[in-house]
Design an enzyme around this catalytic site. Structure first.
Site, mmCIF file in Angstrom:
data_model
loop_
_atom_site.group_PDB
_atom_site.id
_atom_site.type_symbol
_atom_site.label_atom_id
_atom_site.label_comp_id
_atom_site.label_asym_id
_atom_site.label_seq_id
_atom_site.Cartn_x
_atom_site.Cartn_y
_atom_site.Cartn_z
ATOM 1 N N HIS A 125 -0.722 -1.263 4.009
ATOM 2 C CA HIS A 125 0.438 -1.762 4.992
ATOM 3 C C HIS A 125 0.647 -1.153 6.161
ATOM 4 C CE1 HIS A 125 2.789 -4.088 1.783
ATOM 5 N NE2 HIS A 125 1.712 -3.565 1.295
ATOM 6 N N GLU A 131 1.571 -6.851 9.103
ATOM 7 C CA GLU A 131 1.011 -5.572 9.068
ATOM 8 C C GLU A 131 -0.435 -5.506 9.022
ATOM 9 O OE1 GLU A 131 3.210 -3.663 5.788
ATOM 10 O OE2 GLU A 131 5.150 -4.335 6.705
ATOM 11 N N GLU A 178 0.681 3.233 3.821
ATOM 12 C CA GLU A 178 1.461 2.898 4.856
ATOM 13 C C GLU A 178 0.313 3.450 6.107
ATOM 14 O OE1 GLU A 178 3.881 0.793 5.199
ATOM 15 O OE2 GLU A 178 4.591 0.641 3.098
ATOM 16 N N HIS A 202 1.652 -7.970 3.870
ATOM 17 C CA HIS A 202 2.725 -8.448 4.815
ATOM 18 C C HIS A 202 2.040 -8.831 6.250
ATOM 19 C CE1 HIS A 202 5.796 -5.914 2.635
ATOM 20 N NE2 HIS A 202 6.107 -7.154 2.532
HETATM 21 ZN ZN LIG Z 1 4.382 -3.852 4.237
#
Ligand SMILES: [Zn+2]
EC number: 3.4.17.3
Length: 846
Positions: free
Chosen positions: A600, A472, A692, A469
């Protein structure tokens, strides 16, 4: 060391009793003759022995007196100030700004915490010489200066660091020296400017005036002449405002608390903008030069630089050089008549002075040296850093983890970083690209291995993918830090890292979505805080919703029987995915990856498959249903290794969410279809989890160091997890390696296969397992294996050819239920593997 370091000042109200012969100090400074430039305050110039002030012991020479008996001393003429002290009475109260004499108290080497920066101060000539001259090479590093770094991003001569700085410095010295031999020497340029300066000074018509700005302009013009072969008029407004801006104090405050001040309105924004303005200005000049460049006849620094750039690909900017050279001239220089006389006598009125005259002007030389000794050339000294741990006196100054590298990297920066690491560690690294983004940017991978580019049998392949992404961005920076760290620690013979690199082939892709990143970074620079800006690729597609959906098949097969691994791609898969996704799919098919993480941001949790919920989502209601893989326990452990080695992930409460142990099953958090981690597990041998890593998707630059320290151990430990379970070779009776043999573990409905070299890797938790190897045309072989917690267990298989020509009775998952479960023909993996995967992009649709 720094006369005007005003953050080392304390202000205090003191009371004195006048002695029989007065207070006992002299003062200096007034409105019309400043003691400190831009400050017309009154300072103590001399303290007489054995008088009231000396006996009191608190005041020092150089202290600034703000008020006497409540009367403000600002904008007072000298005589008025003296009268004020004389008539102040018997008991005198003064408000005084007192410079902390730290060296007196702590010695010549001490530590100061300047806002968020830790600074070591070397006080006095001896300590400074010992460090900066005797150990000059160790102190070559440039310290982090936030206001400059935020704009310059680490380039330029004065504020670049490490190798960039060394190369720039070397190049500049060489170029400037060469100009001494060129058509128009440096000296000629200075002489020419001196004529303009004299003209300008003449305009004052012998009236007193402040020459600071004019002198700055003159110096600046000399530099511009060298850079662009061009000079500015002394009234040029852009030039004035730039010089003016840099003279202000706000940037010092900014440098102390950049994180705090950056989001606030204020002058730091103006500076950033102006510096950018200069960038554009210089870029324009560079473009003009490019058009008329003649390699054999360089006109100026830019020409030389452009010629050089064709050899070394380096981008830079020049404005810092302009500013800081010129600022040295800003103190007004009063020329005593003796200097004047000497110049008249030696040079006369008919020609310009030149460097050769220096020898014949001893008095002028002495005055210049005295001025240089006295004035601070630049309002704040340029801080240095050490390039390795360095001892000064009895203290060790530790090498900082190159703070200037803790910054965000645009695409060009990122590419440079990868090649920089490769150049530093050429024997254990390789840079390669797996394909291009929509906008044509490469998806670069940095590989670490003791034999880069080669798969060694039984050495597992592991990968990290960041910035899928585009908005990110922490993973991208962490992976660059990791690359630098692996290289540096390998060179330092850190045994843990040496072992990791020798036993593992590590592939690091810092950015899978370089186009999205540029959009997100541009928005960030314009302070647009859109949560989703830059998330998707240039076609507006979310790459983590773009992989072929194999979950639907696996959920069917888990219920009804059918292949439990290497589910095939749909026939037309290439036309259904984005260029980035296609490149990554081809990449992960062409290496036998065993373990992977996909980095991420937006939360802090380690997320493991499946991402897609087994149950269907109900409209308007988010169903969260834990959807475990057959390897659920193993995935939980992999996720926990990361979360517990991470600084705070394991604590569970992060970003307003709570995840026990800092881990979660993807689907039980929220269901996600066509994600990358499920695809890895269902289509390849690779076990991937999704990390994450930050609440803020685009963290401030100042956060990066803390994040790196919080993630470093976790990133290394996770890589080490690839060395667990069982591994081995699958061969036939003649010791030929068997590719694509299927390795099944009793009780776990997910098989893995051997790679092109006949080696297989099966991650397993400690325990005792029944393991079976099968291959078409061979009898299966089953063994019982006990796996310990440390090393992977080596289990080789030697398969015997089936005596019956028919296929073995045992189900071979890849070929079972063909045509019934899947609409397309399930191609055996062995057949597919014969095609060299990396060549496919040329044949496939764009
Ligand atoms: Zn992401």
């Amino acid at each position: 060391m720094n006369r005007r370091a005003d953050y080392l000042v304390t202000e205090e109200e003191i009371s004195l009793t006048r002695g029989p012969s007065g207070l006992g100090f002299n003062i200096i400074g007034r409105t019309d003759q400043q003691y400190v430039s831009n400050d017309s305050s009154i300072f103590i110039s001399h303290i007489k022995e054995n008088r009231a002030v000396a006996l009191d012991g608190w005041l020092q020479e150089g202290d600034k007196i703000c008020s006497v008996n409540g009367r403000d001393l600002k904008n007072l003429l000298h005589q008025d100030a003296i009268d004020l002290f004389r008539n102040a009475g018997y008991a005198v109260s003064m408000r005084v700004q007192h410079r902390l004499q730290l060296a007196k108290q702590y010695g010549p080497v001490y530590t100061l915490y300047l806002g968020s920066q830790t600074t070591v101060v070397l006080h006095g000539y001896e300590a400074a010489k010992e460090a900066l001259i005797d150990q000059g090479d160790e102190f070559l590093g440039r310290a982090h200066i936030p206001i400059i770094d935020d704009t310059q991003r680490g380039y330029g001569l004065f504020f670049s660091n490490g190798d960039t700085w060394k190369q720039m410095r070397c190049f500049s010295l060489m170029t400037l020296r060469d100009f001494g031999m060129g058509k128009r020497s440096l000296e000629e340029r200075i002489q020419e400017e001196a004529q303009f300066l004299v003209e300008e000074l003449r305009k004052s018509e012998a009236q007193p005036f402040n020459p600071a700005l004019t002198l700055s302009c003159a110096t600046c013009n000399v530099i511009c002449s060298i850079l662009f072969n061009e000079r500015f008029h002394y009234n040029d407004k852009t030039l004035h405002s730039l010089l003016d801006l840099l003279n202000k104090n706000f940037n010092r405050i900014y440098n102390l608390w950049p994180k705090l001040i950056k989001p606030l309105p204020g002058e730091h924004r103006a500076l950033s903008k102006r510096l950018k303005g200069v960038h554009y200005f210089v870029l324009e000049k560079v473009k003009e030069h490019q058009k008329s460049l003649n390699h054999n006849n360089p006109r100026d620094y830019i020409d030389c630089f452009l010629s050089r750039m064709e050899q070394v690909l380096y981008m830079t900017s020049f404005p810092d050089t302009i500013f800081y050279q010129s600022m040295g001239m800003q103190e007004s220089i009063i020329t005593p008549s003796k200097v004047h006389e000497e110049i008249d006598r030696v040079i006369g009125h008919t020609r310009s002075p030149c460097m050769k005259d220096k020898m014949k002007l001893p008095y002028t030389e002495a005055v210049l040296h005295e001025i240089q000794r006295y004035i601070t050339l630049i309002p704040s000294n340029l801080p240095h850093t050490v390039v390795r741990d360095t001892k000064v006196r009895q203290y060790v100054i530790p090498k900082l983890v190159a703070p200037v590298t803790f910054r965000h990297h645009h695409y060009d920066d990122l590419v440079r970083m990868l090649y920089k690491v490769h150049n530093e560690c050429p024997h254990i690294t390789r840079v390669y690209s797996v394909g291009r983004s929509v906008k044509g940017r490469h998806l670069y991978v940095l590989e670490f291995s003791d034999y880069p580019g080669i798969h060694e049998p039984l050495e597992p392949e592991v990968k990290y993918v960041g910035n899928m992404h585009g908005n990110e961005v922490l993973g991208r920076e962490l992976l660059l830090q990791l690359s630098e760290f692996l290289c540096e620690e390998f060179r330092n013979r850190n045994q843990r890292i040496v072992r990791l690199v020798e036993d593992t082939r590590i592939h690091i892709m810092p950015s899978m979505n370089p186009d999205g990143y540029e959009v997100a970074a541009a928005a960030q620079e314009r302070d647009i805080s859109g949560y989703l800006v830059g998330r998707n690729n240039a076609n507006g597609v979310d790459l983590n919703r773009n992989f072929p959906d194999l979950n639907t098949y696996i959920y069917y097969n888990e219920k009804n029987g059918g292949p439990n691994h290497h589910l095939p791609l749909p026939d037309n898969w290439k036309s259904q995915v984005e260029p980035e996704t296609q490149a990554v799919i081809q990449w992960i098919r062409s290496f036998n990856f065993v373990l992977s993480a996909n980095l991420h941001g937006g939360a802090v949790v380690a997320n493991y498959p499946y991402d897609k919920s087994l149950e269907h989502r109900v409209r308007g209601f988010r169903r969260t249903a834990n959807t475990p893989t057959p390897d659920d326990k193993l995935f939980q452990k992999l996720a926990k290794v990361y979360s517990y080695a991470h600084g705070w992930m394991h604590q569970g409460w992060n970003c307003g969410d709570y995840f026990p142990d800092g881990i979660t099953n993807g689907a039980s958090w929220y269901s996600l279809s066509k994600g990358m981690q499920d695809f890895n597990y269902l289509h390849t041998n690779c076990f991937e989890i999704t990390l994450e890593l930050s609440c803020d998707k685009f963290p401030l630059q100042e956060e990066l160091q803390r994040e790196w320290l919080g993630n470093r151990e976790a990133l290394i430990q996770f890589l080490e997890q690839v060395h667990q379970g069982i591994k081995g070779m699958v061969r036939d009776e003649n010791y030929n390696n068997l590719a694509d043999a299927v390795i099944s573990v009793g009780g776990i409905n997910h098989d893995v296969t051997s790679g092109a070299h006949g080696d297989y890797f099966r991650l397993l938790l400690p325990g005792t397992y029944t393991v079976t190897a099968t291959a078409p045309g061979f009898d299966p072989e089953t063994v019982s294996v006990t796996v310990g917690p440390a090393e992977p267990k080596l289990v080789n298989f030697q398969l015997k050819r089936s005596t019956s020509q028919a296929a073995p009775k045992r189900r071979i998952p890849n070929s079972g239920h063909r045509g019934r479960v899947l609409p397309k023909k399930v191609q055996p993996r062995a057949a597919r593997k014969k095609e060299p995967m990396m060549k496919q992009p040329q044949r496939g649709p764009a």
